[in-house]
Scaffold this motif. Sequence first.
Motif, mmCIF file in Angstrom:
data_model
loop_
_atom_site.group_PDB
_atom_site.id
_atom_site.type_symbol
_atom_site.label_atom_id
_atom_site.label_comp_id
_atom_site.label_asym_id
_atom_site.label_seq_id
_atom_site.Cartn_x
_atom_site.Cartn_y
_atom_site.Cartn_z
ATOM 1 N N ILE A 124 0.862 -1.221 0.050
ATOM 2 C CA ILE A 124 -0.042 -0.069 -0.020
ATOM 3 C C ILE A 124 0.922 1.241 -0.014
ATOM 4 O O ILE A 124 1.686 1.271 1.059
ATOM 5 N N THR A 125 0.816 2.107 -1.213
ATOM 6 C CA THR A 125 1.732 3.197 -1.138
ATOM 7 C C THR A 125 0.851 4.316 -1.682
ATOM 8 O O THR A 125 0.191 4.532 -2.691
ATOM 9 N N PHE A 126 1.165 5.551 -0.825
ATOM 10 C CA PHE A 126 0.555 6.871 -1.452
ATOM 11 C C PHE A 126 1.852 7.778 -1.642
ATOM 12 O O PHE A 126 2.574 7.935 -0.821
ATOM 13 N N SER A 127 1.867 8.366 -2.802
ATOM 14 C CA SER A 127 2.786 9.127 -3.318
ATOM 15 C C SER A 127 2.915 10.583 -2.700
ATOM 16 O O SER A 127 3.885 11.219 -2.627
ATOM 17 N N VAL A 128 1.899 11.105 -2.427
ATOM 18 C CA VAL A 128 1.912 12.573 -1.614
ATOM 19 C C VAL A 128 0.780 12.505 -0.517
ATOM 20 O O VAL A 128 -0.053 11.645 -0.395
ATOM 21 N N GLY A 129 1.041 13.541 0.315
ATOM 22 C CA GLY A 129 0.098 13.753 1.470
ATOM 23 C C GLY A 129 0.527 12.738 2.429
ATOM 24 O O GLY A 129 1.449 12.032 2.642
ATOM 25 N N SER A 130 -0.262 12.559 3.650
ATOM 26 C CA SER A 130 -0.198 11.774 4.501
ATOM 27 C C SER A 130 -0.590 10.412 4.198
ATOM 28 O O SER A 130 -1.706 10.050 4.000
ATOM 29 N N THR A 131 0.294 9.526 4.604
ATOM 30 C CA THR A 131 0.000 8.035 4.438
ATOM 31 C C THR A 131 -1.333 7.632 5.399
ATOM 32 O O THR A 131 -2.178 7.144 4.732
ATOM 33 N N ASP A 132 -1.263 8.131 6.433
ATOM 34 C CA ASP A 132 -2.311 7.447 7.730
ATOM 35 C C ASP A 132 -3.506 8.254 6.920
ATOM 36 O O ASP A 132 -4.731 7.514 7.233
ATOM 37 N N GLU A 133 -3.527 9.341 6.773
ATOM 38 C CA GLU A 133 -4.936 10.065 6.219
ATOM 39 C C GLU A 133 -5.518 9.423 5.050
ATOM 40 O O GLU A 133 -6.532 9.005 4.984
ATOM 41 N N TRP A 134 -4.622 9.113 3.943
ATOM 42 C CA TRP A 134 -5.114 8.288 2.831
ATOM 43 C C TRP A 134 -5.412 7.223 3.208
ATOM 44 O O TRP A 134 -6.591 6.442 2.539
#
Length: 395
Positions: A124-134
Motif C-alpha cells: 500500500i503506497t501513497f505518493s503525496v500527502g499523509s499516508t495515515d490520512e489516505w
Amino acid sequence: MQFHMKVVVTIVLGYFLAVCLWGGKIAIDSIFDKLLVRVDETNAKSHLQIHTGGAEEVMHVAVVACGDRLEEALTVIKSAVLFSLKKIKFHIFAEDRLTPQFSKTLSRWPRFVTAKFLYDLHPITFSVGSTDEWKKLFKPCAAQRLFFPGILKDVDSLLYVDTDVLFLRPVDDIWGLLKSFNGTQLAAMGTEPDYLLGWYRNKARHPFYGVSGLNSGVMLMNLTRIRRTMFKNDLSADSLSWEDILQPLYQKYKKYIQWGDQDLLNIIFHYNPERLFLLPCQWNYRSDHCSNGNFCQGAEEEGVSILHGNRHVFHSSMKPAFRVVYEAMRDFPIWDKTVQSLFCHMKTKLLRTAKTKCGRTPQVFLKQIEKRTRKVLQVYRIRCMRPHHKDKRLL
C-alpha cells in the motif's frame, strides 16, 4: 470449420515436409510453438482461431485488500479467471500481513487455472500527502486506486474493481470498452441510480458528476491518458495534472466528503465530464438497482455483468439474492473445469429468494452465466446436484 481445418493440416504437413527435406534438424516442438491453434469454446460456431506469432494481449486488473478483505479479494480473482478468455495480469495491493496469504493460496491453485493469469503483489503506497490520512479515507486503503497512474507507470490501461465485486461475464468484454473511448475520454465508471432519494442529489456538500453522481466500485482507466492530461478544477485558474490535483483537492473538501476517494473522483469529473465514458449499469449492478424497483434496464435485457455487493450485502441477510450469488462463487471449487455446476447451484439458491425485492427477478443474475453453459446443459441434460462444500484451503 472445414476450411480452417484444411489450413491447419496444410501448414502442419508443410512443416513436416521441410523437416524431411532439410535434414530433420528442426525440432518438432518448435513447429508447434509457431502454430497455436486455439478452440474458442464460447463461440457458438466453434470456429478455430489460428495465431502465428505476435504478443499475447494481457488484461490488467487491480484489487486492493486491507483489513478483512482477503476472502473477498480471492473470490473476485476467482470469478475473473473463471469466465475470461485472454490472460489477466492482476495487480494486488495489500497490507504486508496479507501478502503471504495471497501468495500461499494462489500458488496452490491448479495449473490449468494459474496458466490463465499472472499477478504482482504491491505494498500500500501513497505518493503525496499523509499516508495515515489516505489509508483511513472512507474504507481502509480504498484511496489506493487514486495513485495507480503514478505507481503502475508501465501499464497503459487498467480495470480497477472493489473486492466486494463478482464477475459474471468475461473481463474481456469490459476490457473491450476501452476501444469505445473517444479521443478525450480516459476513464469509465457507472452512475448512482437516478431516483429522487439518491444520496448525491440530496445530501452531497461538494460538486459531483451529472445528476446522480458516480459509483467508483468498477473503474476502467486509460492510465497513459490520465498521466498526460491536465484537469480543470476549482482550486486554481490553471489546469493541474492528476498527481498534482489529489492532495489540494482532498485538503479543500475533506470536511465535506462522505464516500472518500469516490467523492474526489466525482469532483474531478464534475469539472471534466468530457473525460468520462459512462459504463452501462449492468457493469456495476448494486442493490440500489433492484431494492425500490428496476433501475437497470440493461441488466433486465442482458443480465448482470459485474455484481457489486457494496454496503456488505454479500455478507448480510438484508439482500439474500446478492448473498447467495457471492457464496456460490466463493464455495465453487477452483479445480472444477466447468461452470455448469456453479450455474445449477446458483440457480437453486436464487429461486429460494424469489419473494425478496432483488430476488424476484433471478434471471438477471443468471443470464450471463447461462449463456456460457446453455449448450452443455442441453446436450448432457445436467441437473442441479447438491451444493459444493466450501474448501478454505483452495479458495
